[in-house]
Design a protein around this motif. Structure first.
Motif, PDB file in Angstrom:
ATOM      1  N   SER A  61       0.838  -1.345   0.063  1.00 64.32           N
ATOM      2  CA  SER A  61      -0.062  -0.054  -0.013  1.00 64.32           C
ATOM      3  C   SER A  61       0.467   0.770  -0.064  1.00 64.32           C
ATOM      4  O   SER A  61       0.435   2.379  -0.302  1.00 64.32           O
ATOM      5  CB  SER A  61      -1.181  -0.261   1.514  1.00 64.32           C
ATOM      6  N   ASN A  62       2.035   1.623   0.272  1.00 67.60           N
ATOM      7  CA  ASN A  62       3.049   2.180   0.109  1.00 67.60           C
ATOM      8  C   ASN A  62       2.560   3.184   2.004  1.00 67.60           C
ATOM      9  O   ASN A  62       2.790   4.304   1.250  1.00 67.60           O
ATOM     10  CB  ASN A  62       3.400   2.871  -0.540  1.00 67.60           C
ATOM     11  N   LEU A  63       2.053   2.341   2.854  1.00 68.91           N
ATOM     12  CA  LEU A  63       1.143   3.094   3.607  1.00 68.91           C
ATOM     13  C   LEU A  63       1.737   2.394   4.722  1.00 68.91           C
ATOM     14  O   LEU A  63       2.178   1.699   5.297  1.00 68.91           O
ATOM     15  CB  LEU A  63      -0.176   2.982   3.652  1.00 68.91           C
ATOM     16  N   VAL A  64       2.592   3.552   5.729  1.00 66.70           N
ATOM     17  CA  VAL A  64       2.579   3.178   7.420  1.00 66.70           C
ATOM     18  C   VAL A  64       1.814   3.608   8.373  1.00 66.70           C
ATOM     19  O   VAL A  64       1.100   5.517   7.948  1.00 66.70           O
ATOM     20  CB  VAL A  64       3.981   3.408   7.328  1.00 66.70           C
ATOM     21  N   ALA A  65       1.938   3.350   9.201  1.00 65.23           N
ATOM     22  CA  ALA A  65       1.117   3.626  10.147  1.00 65.23           C
ATOM     23  C   ALA A  65       1.679   4.326  11.863  1.00 65.23           C
ATOM     24  O   ALA A  65       3.188   3.745  11.438  1.00 65.23           O
ATOM     25  CB  ALA A  65       0.223   2.651  10.977  1.00 65.23           C
ATOM     26  N   GLY A  97       8.333   8.630  -1.380  1.00 71.12           N
ATOM     27  CA  GLY A  97       7.063   7.957  -2.063  1.00 71.12           C
ATOM     28  C   GLY A  97       6.115   6.886  -0.463  1.00 71.12           C
ATOM     29  O   GLY A  97       5.378   6.672  -1.564  1.00 71.12           O
ATOM     30  N   TRP A  98       6.657   7.323   0.305  1.00 66.73           N
ATOM     31  CA  TRP A  98       5.827   6.603   1.364  1.00 66.73           C
ATOM     32  C   TRP A  98       4.381   7.961   2.626  1.00 66.73           C
ATOM     33  O   TRP A  98       5.145   8.567   2.275  1.00 66.73           O
ATOM     34  CB  TRP A  98       6.211   7.118   2.317  1.00 66.73           C
ATOM     35  N   ASP A  99       3.097   7.291   2.258  1.00 66.58           N
ATOM     36  CA  ASP A  99       2.484   8.120   2.877  1.00 66.58           C
ATOM     37  C   ASP A  99       2.195   7.934   3.690  1.00 66.58           C
ATOM     38  O   ASP A  99       2.261   6.754   4.797  1.00 66.58           O
ATOM     39  CB  ASP A  99       1.312   8.456   2.392  1.00 66.58           C
ATOM     40  N   MET A 100       1.531   7.953   5.680  1.00 65.41           N
ATOM     41  CA  MET A 100       1.619   7.888   6.587  1.00 65.41           C
ATOM     42  C   MET A 100       0.404   7.903   7.190  1.00 65.41           C
ATOM     43  O   MET A 100      -0.710   8.984   6.900  1.00 65.41           O
ATOM     44  CB  MET A 100       2.870   8.179   7.546  1.00 65.41           C
ATOM     45  N   MET A 101      -0.051   7.119   7.585  1.00 63.07           N
ATOM     46  CA  MET A 101      -1.051   7.354   9.340  1.00 63.07           C
ATOM     47  C   MET A 101      -1.129   7.550  10.649  1.00 63.07           C
ATOM     48  O   MET A 101      -0.208   6.361  11.127  1.00 63.07           O
ATOM     49  CB  MET A 101      -2.665   6.620   9.237  1.00 63.07           C
ATOM     50  N   LEU A 102      -1.204   8.299  11.522  1.00 65.11           N
ATOM     51  CA  LEU A 102      -0.269   8.602  12.411  1.00 65.11           C
ATOM     52  C   LEU A 102      -1.398   9.137  13.728  1.00 65.11           C
ATOM     53  O   LEU A 102      -2.832   9.083  13.288  1.00 65.11           O
ATOM     54  CB  LEU A 102      -0.227  10.573  12.540  1.00 65.11           C
ATOM     55  N   VAL A 103      -1.344   8.122  14.324  1.00 62.04           N
ATOM     56  CA  VAL A 103      -2.339   7.889  16.156  1.00 62.04           C
ATOM     57  C   VAL A 103      -1.783   8.259  17.299  1.00 62.04           C
ATOM     58  O   VAL A 103      -0.386   7.962  17.061  1.00 62.04           O
ATOM     59  CB  VAL A 103      -2.317   6.162  15.438  1.00 62.04           C
ATOM     60  N   ASN A 104      -2.395   9.405  17.580  1.00 62.94           N
ATOM     61  CA  ASN A 104      -1.635   9.501  19.255  1.00 62.94           C
ATOM     62  C   ASN A 104      -2.267   8.275  20.196  1.00 62.94           C
ATOM     63  O   ASN A 104      -3.292   8.154  20.558  1.00 62.94           O
ATOM     64  CB  ASN A 104      -2.055  10.874  19.339  1.00 62.94           C
ATOM     65  N   THR A 105      -1.310   7.961  20.572  1.00 66.06           N
ATOM     66  CA  THR A 105      -1.368   6.660  21.705  1.00 66.06           C
ATOM     67  C   THR A 105      -2.095   7.315  22.746  1.00 66.06           C
ATOM     68  O   THR A 105      -0.672   7.838  23.353  1.00 66.06           O
ATOM     69  CB  THR A 105      -0.963   5.706  21.356  1.00 66.06           C
ATOM     70  N   ASN A 151      -5.950  -1.662  15.713  1.00 66.10           N
ATOM     71  CA  ASN A 151      -6.164  -0.920  13.996  1.00 66.10           C
ATOM     72  C   ASN A 151      -5.885  -0.323  13.212  1.00 66.10           C
ATOM     73  O   ASN A 151      -6.316  -0.514  12.057  1.00 66.10           O
ATOM     74  CB  ASN A 151      -6.728   0.364  14.878  1.00 66.10           C
ATOM     75  N   ALA A 152      -4.269  -0.160  13.952  1.00 66.21           N
ATOM     76  CA  ALA A 152      -3.548  -0.425  12.501  1.00 66.21           C
ATOM     77  C   ALA A 152      -2.851  -1.085  11.298  1.00 66.21           C
ATOM     78  O   ALA A 152      -3.037  -0.917  10.176  1.00 66.21           O
ATOM     79  CB  ALA A 152      -1.804   0.304  12.893  1.00 66.21           C
ATOM     80  N   ARG A 153      -3.053  -2.475  11.842  1.00 72.63           N
ATOM     81  CA  ARG A 153      -3.263  -3.849  11.400  1.00 72.63           C
ATOM     82  C   ARG A 153      -3.998  -4.271  10.494  1.00 72.63           C
ATOM     83  O   ARG A 153      -4.087  -3.888   9.168  1.00 72.63           O
ATOM     84  CB  ARG A 153      -2.887  -5.154  12.030  1.00 72.63           C
ATOM     85  N   ARG A 154      -4.894  -3.202  11.059  1.00 76.57           N
ATOM     86  CA  ARG A 154      -6.243  -3.726   9.877  1.00 76.57           C
ATOM     87  C   ARG A 154      -6.197  -2.663   8.930  1.00 76.57           C
ATOM     88  O   ARG A 154      -7.303  -3.285   7.674  1.00 76.57           O
ATOM     89  CB  ARG A 154      -7.721  -3.118  10.708  1.00 76.57           C
ATOM     90  N   ARG A 155      -5.915  -1.699   8.791  1.00 71.02           N
ATOM     91  CA  ARG A 155      -5.407  -0.750   7.330  1.00 71.02           C
ATOM     92  C   ARG A 155      -5.220  -0.920   6.485  1.00 71.02           C
ATOM     93  O   ARG A 155      -5.055   0.088   5.858  1.00 71.02           O
ATOM     94  CB  ARG A 155      -5.000   0.697   8.396  1.00 71.02           C
ATOM     95  N   ARG A 156      -4.360  -2.323   6.461  1.00 72.88           N
ATOM     96  CA  ARG A 156      -3.836  -2.500   5.217  1.00 72.88           C
ATOM     97  C   ARG A 156      -2.239  -1.533   5.432  1.00 72.88           C
ATOM     98  O   ARG A 156      -1.959  -2.046   3.923  1.00 72.88           O
ATOM     99  CB  ARG A 156      -4.523  -2.134   4.217  1.00 72.88           C
ATOM    100  N   VAL A 157      -1.853  -1.262   6.750  1.00 73.27           N
ATOM    101  CA  VAL A 157      -0.533  -0.909   5.861  1.00 73.27           C
ATOM    102  C   VAL A 157       0.850  -1.988   6.309  1.00 73.27           C
ATOM    103  O   VAL A 157       0.668  -2.482   6.275  1.00 73.27           O
ATOM    104  CB  VAL A 157      -0.326   0.147   7.292  1.00 73.27           C
TER     105      VAL A 157
END
Length: 337
Positions: free
Chosen positions: A67-71, A97-105, A117-123
């Motif tokens: 996905s070229n997406l990281v959490a 070339g990578w996109d990211m999803m940011l989560v504040n724990t 939740n991050a795992r379910r996002r296909r990262v």
């Protein structure tokens, strides 16, 4: 499907028509390693820019293993170094070339649900920056679901299923300890951060062990429950306020800069003493505030850009084992010590 007059949504078919190519060519033009001529790619990109077309990355990821997406899971925003790390890391990720999803724990109880939740996002990978990801949390996460890559950034972990990318804390702390010794300080005090079971730092233990071996005496220390400058100022003020001059430390060595900035504030504004004349201070990380005339903090700078670039190397590697790596930074000397 053509663009809708009501929504203005532009499709790959619209770009193909405008560029005079097939939809297949449009799709390949947006793939980094696809076989396509420079002229054809240029025609597609020009048409896409003119029409305002943006490829559907989610749809592309569904047709691929990547996905070229990281959490990025991060905590402890009271620590200014977290913002510095996040800026460097996201700059390198986007540049390559990578996109990211940011989560504040928010706390330790939030860490495991955030990981799931991050795992379910296909990262393609989950990057952990913080103190809440201890062995118990990591083990539970791995048992529940498989992670492609789980990376601890700027700390080390003993968990065999994680990849650690960090500064060499032992080498860095030994350089600091030797500097303290060589500058003639005799009674250091160590100000540590929160103690964790994993994703840990070894700075306090290394410094105390060095001092005991060099001088045969125990260096006093205290731990702050969070990397928070106000909490650090409270603890230093409480610890030193009733000590006579001959029992005060001549230098406070801090596990990170947030603690060091708080220590300087306490020394000057609560104890009425001078830095470095009465008590010197050393930090770790080299956050932007260190250069301020209010602090001029001597500290250890982590090579964050090198660490971030290596992290992307790990993301792009087909390997999943033996990828742990430590880096050497450098001591930055200013007026605080």
């Amino acid at each position: 499907m053509k663009s809708s007059p009501s929504t203005g949504y532009v499709t790959a078919d619209d770009v193909a028509t405008a560029a005079g190519v097939s939809r297949w060519t449009v799709n390949r033009a947006f793939k980094k390693d696809a076989s396509i001529s420079a002229a054809a790619r240029a025609k597609v990109l020009l048409a896409a820019e003119t029409l305002g077309y943006v490829p559907d990355l989610r749809a592309a990821s569904l047709a691929s293993d990547h996905s070229n997406l990281v959490a990025i899971l991060i905590d402890d925003f009271a620590n200014p170094h977290k913002l510095v790390m996040l800026e460097r890391l996201t700059r390198v990720l986007r540049g390559r070339g990578w996109d990211m999803m940011l989560v504040n724990t928010l706390d330790r109880d939030d860490a495991e649900p955030a990981l799931m939740n991050a795992r379910r996002r296909r990262v393609d990978a989950t990057i952990l920056i913080g103190i809440q990801f201890d062995d118990e949390v990591l083990e539970a996460a791995h048992k529940a679901q498989h992670f492609k890559k789980l990376i601890i950034f700027a700390r080390s972990s003993e968990n065999k299923d994680t990849i650690s990318i960090s500064v060499d804390d032992r080498a860095a702390t030994l350089e600091i300890a030797e500097y303290v010794r060589d500058r003639g300080y005799k009674t250091p005090f160590y100000l540590a951060g929160p103690r964790t079971n994993s994703a840990h730092l070894s700075r306090k233990e290394t410094f105390l062990d060095f001092w005991a071996k060099e001088f045969g005496v125990t260096c006093d220390s205290v731990a702050v429950p969070a990397y928070d400058s106000i909490l650090a100022a409270d603890i230093i003020s409480e610890t030193l306020s009733n000590k006579p001059e001959n029992e005060r430390p001549d230098i406070i060595v801090c596990e990170n800069d947030a603690l060091a900035l708080g220590a300087i504030d306490a020394i000057r504004h609560r104890l009425g003493l001078r830095v470095p004349d009465d008590i010197a201070v050393i930090g770790f990380d080299d956050v932007p505030q260190c250069e301020s005339p209010n602090y001029r903090l001597t500290t250890y700078r982590q090579p964050l850009m090198d660490m971030a670039n290596y992290l992307v190397d790990v993301l792009e590697s087909a390997e999943n084992s033996q990828l742990d790596k430590t880096f050497i930074g450098r001591l930055v000397v200013r007026e605080s010590a």
